[in-house]
Each structure stands twice: as C-alpha cells, then as structure tokens.
Motif scaffolding. Structure first.
Motif, PDB file in Angstrom:
ATOM      1  N   GLY A 148     -11.701   1.231  -2.217  1.00 26.41           N
ATOM      2  CA  GLY A 148     -10.410   1.174  -1.552  1.00 26.41           C
ATOM      3  C   GLY A 148     -10.544   0.784  -0.101  1.00 26.41           C
TER       4      GLY A 148
ATOM      5  N   VAL B  36       0.867  -1.186   0.000  1.00 28.29           N
ATOM      6  CA  VAL B  36       0.000   0.000   0.000  1.00 28.29           C
ATOM      7  C   VAL B  36       0.899   1.230   0.000  1.00 28.29           C
TER       8      VAL B  36
ATOM      9  N   TRP C  23      -1.913  -4.680  -0.216  1.00 30.47           N
ATOM     10  CA  TRP C  23      -3.150  -5.068  -0.883  1.00 30.47           C
ATOM     11  C   TRP C  23      -3.075  -6.554  -1.174  1.00 30.47           C
TER      12      TRP C  23
ATOM     13  N   VAL D 110     -10.637  -8.337  -2.696  1.00 33.87           N
ATOM     14  CA  VAL D 110      -9.574  -7.396  -2.326  1.00 33.87           C
ATOM     15  C   VAL D 110      -9.645  -7.152  -0.826  1.00 33.87           C
TER      16      VAL D 110
ATOM     17  N   VAL E  98     -12.550  -2.413   3.712  1.00 31.86           N
ATOM     18  CA  VAL E  98     -12.334  -2.358   2.261  1.00 31.86           C
ATOM     19  C   VAL E  98     -13.694  -2.393   1.585  1.00 31.86           C
TER      20      VAL E  98
ATOM     21  N   CYS F  29      -7.773   1.748  -4.040  1.00 32.65           N
ATOM     22  CA  CYS F  29      -7.108   0.545  -4.541  1.00 32.65           C
ATOM     23  C   CYS F  29      -6.716   0.783  -5.999  1.00 32.65           C
TER      24      CYS F  29
END
Length: 225
Positions: A52, A17, A216, A149, A30, A64
C-alpha cells in the motif's frame, strides 16, 4: 471503458483513496510495509506485511485494495447468459452449454455470443441483460495484470495519462472524446485532461474533480487467455 480495454486504449484506472492522507502529509511511498498494530498489553508492534501507501514519517498508511504489481484482476461487464443446449447424464445431472453475450459488443444479442462454456448453470444465471456487478467470475472474458501502482492528487494527472484512461482520439480533428460520437455533443477537446475531468464528474458527481482527492493510480496490461 470495456470497449477501451478491448481496443487497447485503456491501460490505467484511478480510484479515490478511502483513507485520505492529512493535508500536511510527508512524502508518500508505495511499497510493501508492516503497519503498526496495538497489542493486548497496549504496546505497539509491526503487523503483517501489506502492500500500500504510507507517509515517510510513518503517521499515515493505507492498504491498496486493488492489489500489487503482478496481481491479476478480472473485469465485470453488462452481460447475458443464454442456455444453448443441455446434456443429461445417467445420474440425472444436467449440464448446459452457455453462450455469453456482452453488451459492450454494440448491444447485439444472439449475433454477439463470443464464447461457449460447458458448465452447470443455476436459474439466476439465465436472466437477460444483467448489470456488471452480478457477473460471475467464470463469465468474465477480460483479465488484467497490474504493472504499477502509485498515489497522486487527481488534478496532477498528465495529458498522456488522461489519454491512457481510455479516451478516444478523433483522427481528423485531433481531439479527444470518451467514445466515438461524443464530438457531436460538445464533449471533444484537444486537451485530454479536460475530457477526463468531465468524465470523472459524470461518474463521481459534480464537483468531484475540483475536490482533487488523493487517488490510487493502477496501471495494467491485458492478459490474453
């Protein structure tokens, strides 16, 4: 890693990140959210929706850069473009048949041309083995769909997730390696996390694993064209 994707061994990737959260960050969520923006008059207002990670108290957030679940990614790899034939039209326009060779296919050249494309090529698209960063979109043979994610500290990776980063498990020894043959160089271990930590340092430099950054975690599946 291209071979690992093609063989179905790699279904996750981790990326640092860029905007690291503070050490005392509250629980991280997230999802889609509206980041705060400052208007010309100095007042705060919700900005355009993005996908994100953000802290539960709203003090930290990061978009993201790899997309959201359902988005698709295309994979670059070392390649060679070969002009195999040409057709000239009445207006003088030329179109070339192009063969694409991929370095991940055991490094062969003419024998591993796996695709025939019909398109116009320029001079820069016929130049021998070329680094993945210069692969044009049309030459990519791998498309991935993001299935999940999240963010986590690098060292929190589970053994199963470490294996899903593309490691190869030796059938006879039950040990993991990055790729076949590495068992002869001391790179094998029964704990997939140990092998992944070594791989992370090889890619990102010594001490990168011990730094334990927030990363991530992008999960994906390969889409057959």
């Amino acid at each position: 890693m291209v071979r690992a994707i093609l063989e179905g061994r790699k279904t996750q990737t981790r990326r640092v990140v860029k905007n690291q959260p503070p050490e005392d960050v509250s629980p991280i969520v997230v999802d889609r959210y509206h980041p705060t923006v400052i208007l010309r008059n100095g007042e705060e207002a919700p900005g355009e929706e993005i996908f994100g990670a953000y802290s539960d108290d709203g003090d930290w957030g990061s978009k993201c850069p790899y997309g959201a679940p359902g988005d698709r990614l295309w994979v670059r790899e070392t390649h060679d473009v070969n002009r195999l034939g040409v057709e000239t039209f009445p207006d003088g326009c030329e179109r070339f048949y192009a063969g694409i060779a991929y370095k991940a296919d055991d490094g062969r050249h003419e024998a591993d041309i796996t695709e025939r494309l019909y398109r116009t090529l320029d001079e820069t698209e016929s130049r021998g083995w070329t680094a993945s960063i210069h692969m044009p979109r049309w030459a990519s043979r791998i498309t991935l769909e993001i299935t999940g994610v999240r963010v986590e500290r690098l060292n929190d990776i589970s053994e199963a997730d470490a294996a899903n980063e593309g490691l190869y498990r030796l059938p006879a020894l039950g040990r993991y390696v990055v790729q076949k043959g590495e068992q002869y160089f001391g790179g094998a271990d029964r704990d997939a996390r140990v092998v992944f930590a070594d791989l992370w340092d090889r890619i990102n430099g010594g001490g990168a694993w011990d730094a334990n950054p927030w990363v991530w975690v992008v999960e994906f599946k390969r889409i057959e064209a």
